[in-house]
Structures are given as structure tokens and as C-alpha cells.
Design a protein around this motif. Structure first.
Motif, PDB file in Angstrom:
ATOM      1  N   HIS A  59     -10.043   6.363   0.091  1.00  0.00           N
ATOM      2  CA  HIS A  59      -9.540   7.144  -0.960  1.00  0.00           C
ATOM      3  C   HIS A  59     -10.150   6.936  -2.394  1.00  0.00           C
TER       4      HIS A  59
ATOM      5  N   LEU B 228      -1.192   3.375  -8.596  1.00  0.00           N
ATOM      6  CA  LEU B 228      -1.275   3.306  -6.925  1.00  0.00           C
ATOM      7  C   LEU B 228      -1.681   2.044  -6.505  1.00  0.00           C
TER       8      LEU B 228
ATOM      9  N   CYS C 149       0.934  -1.263  -0.003  1.00  0.00           N
ATOM     10  CA  CYS C 149       0.029   0.168   0.011  1.00  0.00           C
ATOM     11  C   CYS C 149       1.077   0.993   0.067  1.00  0.00           C
ATOM     12  N   ASP C 150       0.507   2.288  -1.144  1.00  0.00           N
ATOM     13  CA  ASP C 150       1.413   3.450  -0.799  1.00  0.00           C
ATOM     14  C   ASP C 150       1.074   4.361   0.283  1.00  0.00           C
ATOM     15  N   ARG C 151       0.156   4.118   0.927  1.00  0.00           N
ATOM     16  CA  ARG C 151      -0.146   5.084   2.132  1.00  0.00           C
ATOM     17  C   ARG C 151       0.405   4.225   3.224  1.00  0.00           C
ATOM     18  N   CYS C 152       0.331   2.834   3.556  1.00  0.00           N
ATOM     19  CA  CYS C 152       0.758   2.604   4.970  1.00  0.00           C
ATOM     20  C   CYS C 152       1.633   1.442   5.057  1.00  0.00           C
TER      21      CYS C 152
ATOM     22  N   PHE D 202      -2.996   0.160  -2.822  1.00  0.00           N
ATOM     23  CA  PHE D 202      -3.703   0.310  -1.831  1.00  0.00           C
ATOM     24  C   PHE D 202      -4.133  -1.041  -1.048  1.00  0.00           C
ATOM     25  N   CYS D 203      -4.186  -0.943   0.215  1.00  0.00           N
ATOM     26  CA  CYS D 203      -4.617  -1.992   1.050  1.00  0.00           C
ATOM     27  C   CYS D 203      -6.178  -1.786   1.100  1.00  0.00           C
TER      28      CYS D 203
ATOM     29  N   HIS E  84      -8.125  -1.229   3.546  1.00  0.00           N
ATOM     30  CA  HIS E  84      -8.734   0.048   4.193  1.00  0.00           C
ATOM     31  C   HIS E  84      -8.427   1.332   3.352  1.00  0.00           C
ATOM     32  N   HIS E  85      -7.342   1.492   3.014  1.00  0.00           N
ATOM     33  CA  HIS E  85      -6.973   3.035   2.204  1.00  0.00           C
ATOM     34  C   HIS E  85      -7.780   3.004   0.853  1.00  0.00           C
TER      35      HIS E  85
END
Length: 84
Positions: free
Chosen positions: A54, A44, A26-29, A46-47, A49-50
Motif C-alpha cells: 500500500h 495506520l 497491522c490494520d489489514r491482517c 502495517f506489517c 508485507h502490507h
């Protein structure tokens, strides 16, 4: 819109994309990615959740969304949170 395409409920094109692996993060977390969003200028990861958090932002600009969140139940099972 296709309601049978996973929890994102957005139109997913038929573009063939390689399956996501444990190496995709995931690019966030940094958690394991289950959603790949292809954009006109890149992608991108993502998991789950993210991706949910988004989805309103990326849906209008995505050229393809690869949603493999259905693997979560298969890999971790419904009672995974109650184990251990």
C-alpha cells in the motif's frame, strides 16, 4: 527521496515517534506492525508485507512514515524461514 531509509525509499521526517511494540498490529491482517503511517487525520499500522503493498497509496498523503522493518532481520534472522 532517501534510499538509505529502508525498503520504502520515501522521505521520512525527523518527527520522534515511540518505537512500535508487539501490541501494535497491522490494520489489514492483524500481524505485528513494523510500519506506522501518520496521516493528517490519524494513523495506520502495517506489517512489512502490507506496507509494501500500500506504499503507493499512502506515500502522497502521509505526514510521517516510521519504518522499523529493519528489526525483522534482527529479530528473526535471515534463516528464520528454514527453522523448525
Amino acid at each position: 527521496m532517501e534510499s538509505d531509509r529502508g525498503w520504502l525509499h520515501i522521505h521520512v521526517t525527523t518527527t520522534t515517534t515511540e518505537a512500535l511494540t508487539v501490541a501494535d498490529r497491522c490494520d489489514r491482517c492483524g500481524a505485528q506492525a513494523y510500519v506506522r503511517v501518520l496521516l493528517p487525520a490519524g494513523e495506520l499500522f502495517f506489517c512489512a508485507h502490507h506496507a509494501r503493498a500500500h506504499s503507493e497509496a499512502f506515500t502522497p498523503v502521509a505526514t510521517h512514515v516510521q519504518d522499523e522493518t529493519d528489526r525483522l532481520l534482527a529479530e528473526h534472522g535471515a534463516g528464520a524461514a528454514n527453522r523448525g
